[in-house]
Design a protein around this motif. Sequence first.
Motif, short mmCIF file in Angstrom:
data_model
loop_
_atom_site.label_atom_id
_atom_site.label_comp_id
_atom_site.label_asym_id
_atom_site.label_seq_id
_atom_site.Cartn_x
_atom_site.Cartn_y
_atom_site.Cartn_z
N ASP A 203 0.77 -1.02 0.10
CA ASP A 203 -0.03 0.02 0.21
C ASP A 203 0.90 1.33 -0.14
O ASP A 203 0.33 2.36 0.08
N LEU A 204 2.06 1.17 -0.06
CA LEU A 204 2.87 2.26 -0.19
C LEU A 204 4.11 2.12 -1.45
O LEU A 204 5.18 2.19 -1.30
N PRO A 205 3.45 2.08 -2.57
CA PRO A 205 4.36 1.99 -3.83
C PRO A 205 5.24 3.08 -3.79
O PRO A 205 4.63 4.34 -3.99
N PRO A 206 6.69 2.74 -4.13
CA PRO A 206 7.29 4.25 -4.16
C PRO A 206 7.27 5.14 -5.31
O PRO A 206 6.98 4.53 -6.58
N GLY A 207 6.88 6.68 -4.86
CA GLY A 207 6.80 7.33 -6.12
C GLY A 207 5.38 7.42 -6.58
O GLY A 207 5.12 8.13 -7.48
N GLN A 208 4.57 6.58 -5.77
CA GLN A 208 3.24 6.65 -6.35
C GLN A 208 2.06 7.02 -5.22
O GLN A 208 1.56 6.10 -4.84
N ALA A 209 2.32 7.99 -4.70
CA ALA A 209 1.24 8.79 -3.61
C ALA A 209 -0.30 8.28 -3.81
O ALA A 209 -0.78 7.87 -3.23
N LEU A 210 -0.74 8.72 -4.88
CA LEU A 210 -1.89 8.77 -5.16
C LEU A 210 -2.41 7.13 -5.51
O LEU A 210 -3.48 6.87 -4.98
N ARG A 211 -1.74 6.35 -6.10
CA ARG A 211 -1.99 5.01 -6.26
C ARG A 211 -2.03 4.28 -4.88
O ARG A 211 -2.98 3.37 -4.59
N GLY A 212 -0.74 4.80 -3.80
CA GLY A 212 -0.97 4.28 -2.84
C GLY A 212 -2.29 4.35 -1.69
O GLY A 212 -2.99 3.57 -1.30
N ARG A 213 -2.70 5.74 -2.02
CA ARG A 213 -3.92 6.01 -1.40
C ARG A 213 -5.32 5.42 -1.72
O ARG A 213 -6.19 4.91 -1.01
N ALA A 214 -5.31 5.01 -3.12
CA ALA A 214 -6.24 4.24 -3.97
C ALA A 214 -6.25 2.78 -3.16
O ALA A 214 -7.26 2.11 -2.98
N ILE A 215 -4.93 2.27 -3.09
CA ILE A 215 -4.74 0.91 -2.79
C ILE A 215 -5.36 0.89 -1.40
O ILE A 215 -5.95 -0.19 -0.80
N ARG A 216 -4.93 1.52 -0.17
CA ARG A 216 -5.36 1.79 0.95
C ARG A 216 -6.86 1.88 1.20
O ARG A 216 -7.65 1.17 1.97
N LEU A 217 -7.49 2.86 0.41
CA LEU A 217 -9.07 2.75 0.28
C LEU A 217 -9.51 1.35 -0.02
O LEU A 217 -10.39 0.93 0.65
N MET A 218 -9.00 0.99 -1.12
CA MET A 218 -9.74 -0.41 -1.56
C MET A 218 -9.47 -1.53 -0.46
O MET A 218 -10.58 -2.47 -0.26
N GLN A 219 -8.37 -1.56 0.05
CA GLN A 219 -8.23 -2.54 1.26
C GLN A 219 -8.96 -2.49 2.20
O GLN A 219 -9.47 -3.17 2.94
N SER A 220 -9.25 -1.14 2.65
CA SER A 220 -10.13 -1.04 3.56
C SER A 220 -11.39 -1.35 3.55
O SER A 220 -12.35 -1.47 4.46
N ARG A 221 -12.06 -1.39 2.35
CA ARG A 221 -13.37 -1.81 1.89
C ARG A 221 -13.30 -3.12 1.78
O ARG A 221 -14.44 -3.95 2.18
#
Length: 401
Positions: A203-221
């Motif tokens: 959930d913390l892909p390097p250099g991809q802050a927006l993608r990381g936020r999207a992954i964390r949101l997806m995982q939380s759901r």
Amino acid sequence: MIEDRTALKERLDRATAHLETPVAAVDLAAFDDNADQLVARSQGKPLRVASKSVRCRTLLERVLARPGWHGVMAYALPEAIWLVRTGLTDDVLVAYPSVDRTALRELTTDPKLAAAITIMVDHPSHLDLVDQVTPPGDRPAVRLCLDLDSSWRPAGPLHLGVRRSPVHSAGQASALARRLVARPGFALVGMMSYEAQIAGLGDLPPGQALRGRAIRLMQSRSFPEILRRRAEAVTAVREHADLEFVNAGGTGSVAASGSDPVVTEVTAGSGLYGPTLFDAYSAWRPTPAAFFALSVVRRPAPRIATVLGGGWIASGPAETSRQPTPYLPAGLKFKPDEGPGEVQTPLVGAVADTLRPGDRVWFRHAKAGELCEHVNELQLIDGSSAAPAPTYRGEGHAFLG
């Protein structure tokens, strides 16, 4: 467990100085610490070691001897048979369905193997193949595990997760379980559900802050949904079979999967080696324990050192995250227009000026067990000494062909 990288390089260099490169090594102190950290995160649930992430029988024996670990999750039926025959374990869950007729014949004609090995199914056709190899009246009962798809399908055709089992709902699991238990010569003993979109996605892909936020949101759901659906599926399947185990998770979701009350055991393996893909996880990052060294063979220009080989690419999508990472000494990077090469790999950075032909650069692989497909043995590093241990490849086995 944290060790200064300069000290680590000196220790690895010293322990393997008598060996030619390429050389692969596992630092036992880090390996053991990772094993203990995984147990501490498993919420009291026993851990089943994923052999595909280790691929070294000596290290499988080592982790199984530690408290909190039991049984193996194998990736191929011939591998499972070999592990039982060598005496490593009497409890193997094969994570993927097998159509290997030779291995199925071995399984179904040896009561010891049949009692120790559980095969994965997600369709009655898997049973048809077993019956074709050895009819039900001529064999011991074959142990079965039902694979429940754990992907998230929030709307319509949207599918988040890997494509594994076609069994997604509790109703589908119940219908399949009913058909499985009705078949003579089989025993439904377990369920598995691997939530890859959580366990296998950092959930913390390097250099991809927006993608990381999207992954964390997806995982939380996604996680609450699989908790509910898995509980429903387990309840439905238990109406047809007395399950011995419910398996879930992977290194990236040990704590989350262990917290699920219907889960009885959690799988882990990659976290023992600490490959680079797990640098992108916020929940827990294992200590790097597995490395491979290549020798510097030329200095074509200032700030460039070239090593022999290097193209040890991991499976998965063809992207930068699947490349190995120059790790020791710190400060080296791939030359962008060349990357890790088949025969030679130029590395750039100011620290390259300190390197000379014959010096070593230590890399980390992107994934765990795939490192072992490149070498016949791992050097097990204990302090500043090394002892060889054969990989699967070194013992003459290529279970994935």
